[in-house]
Design a protein around this motif. Sequence first.
Motif, PDB file in Angstrom:
ATOM      1  N   GLY A  10       0.816  -1.214   0.000  1.00  0.00           N
ATOM      2  CA  GLY A  10       0.000   0.000   0.000  1.00  0.00           C
ATOM      3  C   GLY A  10       0.847   1.260   0.000  1.00  0.00           C
ATOM      4  N   TYR A  11       1.925   1.262   0.800  1.00  0.00           N
ATOM      5  CA  TYR A  11       2.829   2.416   0.824  1.00  0.00           C
ATOM      6  C   TYR A  11       3.500   2.618  -0.526  1.00  0.00           C
ATOM      7  N   LEU A  12       3.964   1.535  -1.142  1.00  0.00           N
ATOM      8  CA  LEU A  12       4.604   1.661  -2.456  1.00  0.00           C
ATOM      9  C   LEU A  12       3.637   2.258  -3.477  1.00  0.00           C
ATOM     10  N   ALA A  13       2.397   1.806  -3.450  1.00  0.00           N
ATOM     11  CA  ALA A  13       1.395   2.345  -4.376  1.00  0.00           C
ATOM     12  C   ALA A  13       1.126   3.823  -4.069  1.00  0.00           C
ATOM     13  N   LEU A  14       1.040   4.160  -2.788  1.00  0.00           N
ATOM     14  CA  LEU A  14       0.807   5.556  -2.394  1.00  0.00           C
ATOM     15  C   LEU A  14       1.935   6.443  -2.890  1.00  0.00           C
ATOM     16  N   TRP A  15       3.166   6.020  -2.663  1.00  0.00           N
ATOM     17  CA  TRP A  15       4.326   6.838  -3.046  1.00  0.00           C
ATOM     18  C   TRP A  15       4.493   6.921  -4.554  1.00  0.00           C
ATOM     19  N   SER A  16       3.939   5.971  -5.284  1.00  0.00           N
ATOM     20  CA  SER A  16       4.028   6.046  -6.744  1.00  0.00           C
ATOM     21  C   SER A  16       2.785   6.704  -7.348  1.00  0.00           C
ATOM     22  N   GLY A  17       1.851   7.138  -6.494  1.00  0.00           N
ATOM     23  CA  GLY A  17       0.683   7.882  -6.965  1.00  0.00           C
ATOM     24  C   GLY A  17      -0.508   7.030  -7.357  1.00  0.00           C
ATOM     25  N   ASP A  18      -0.463   5.729  -7.123  1.00  0.00           N
ATOM     26  CA  ASP A  18      -1.593   4.849  -7.455  1.00  0.00           C
ATOM     27  C   ASP A  18      -2.495   4.723  -6.233  1.00  0.00           C
ATOM     28  N   LEU A  19      -3.385   5.698  -6.068  1.00  0.00           N
ATOM     29  CA  LEU A  19      -4.216   5.754  -4.867  1.00  0.00           C
ATOM     30  C   LEU A  19      -5.248   4.637  -4.812  1.00  0.00           C
ATOM     31  N   VAL A  20      -5.665   4.121  -5.959  1.00  0.00           N
ATOM     32  CA  VAL A  20      -6.631   3.026  -5.974  1.00  0.00           C
ATOM     33  C   VAL A  20      -6.009   1.776  -5.351  1.00  0.00           C
ATOM     34  N   VAL A  21      -4.829   1.406  -5.824  1.00  0.00           N
ATOM     35  CA  VAL A  21      -4.143   0.232  -5.280  1.00  0.00           C
ATOM     36  C   VAL A  21      -3.744   0.489  -3.824  1.00  0.00           C
ATOM     37  N   ALA A  22      -3.292   1.697  -3.530  1.00  0.00           N
ATOM     38  CA  ALA A  22      -2.911   2.034  -2.151  1.00  0.00           C
ATOM     39  C   ALA A  22      -4.089   1.827  -1.203  1.00  0.00           C
ATOM     40  N   ALA A  23      -5.265   2.265  -1.609  1.00  0.00           N
ATOM     41  CA  ALA A  23      -6.453   2.100  -0.760  1.00  0.00           C
ATOM     42  C   ALA A  23      -6.832   0.626  -0.629  1.00  0.00           C
ATOM     43  N   GLN A  24      -6.764  -0.118  -1.725  1.00  0.00           N
ATOM     44  CA  GLN A  24      -7.104  -1.549  -1.675  1.00  0.00           C
ATOM     45  C   GLN A  24      -6.158  -2.301  -0.749  1.00  0.00           C
ATOM     46  N   ARG A  25      -4.856  -2.114  -0.944  1.00  0.00           N
ATOM     47  CA  ARG A  25      -3.878  -2.839  -0.121  1.00  0.00           C
ATOM     48  C   ARG A  25      -3.920  -2.355   1.327  1.00  0.00           C
TER      49      ARG A  25
END
Length: 191
Positions: A13-28
């Motif tokens: 989730g953190y990796l997705a957040l830091w790369s700007g993928d908020l959808v995946v960040a929220a899911q994970r």
Amino acid sequence: GWSPIGLALAGRGYLALWSGDLVVAAQRGCEALEMSERIKFDQSLSMAKLGYGTTLINQGKERDAYPHLVDAGELFDQQNQPWMKGTSLVHLANASLGLGNSQQAIQWLDMAIPFLQQSGDLWAMAFGLNNYGEVARVQGEYELAEDYYRRTEELFEQADAKGDQARLVHTFGYIAQHKGEYAKARSLFLE
């Protein structure tokens, strides 16, 4: 029982957040919360709550982020992790600012700073100071904001935080724009 799965999901989730993928960040982040709560593993739960709360702020869902960040701060306090406790408090300040409550944001930041200083981490201290600048800017106190940003800039330079230094250049562009220094603002935005 202990399981690394909650931590792995939170990390994803953190990796997705830091790369700007908020959808995946929220899911994970949501999956990490559920897993960590199910196995009752506080170390992954605190990280999951911080990451998920931060993701919610980035999605403009500050009100939803609030309880997760409060919980994260309490868990980090129990785990004796001052840097992470301070980080949670700074994100609570961000949520408060997003909800239009700059006074509450300052109170959270005032609570965060001792934890960030205790950590001795230059980046963490810069993170807190930068957010004081954000509050001052929202309040229209541009000179105070610029002072916080200059102090932040020094710490980011010492911490060799190039990405954060680049964001500050952008922020200084807004300060120049407010001062009516449009050529300087344009140059900073281009930089």
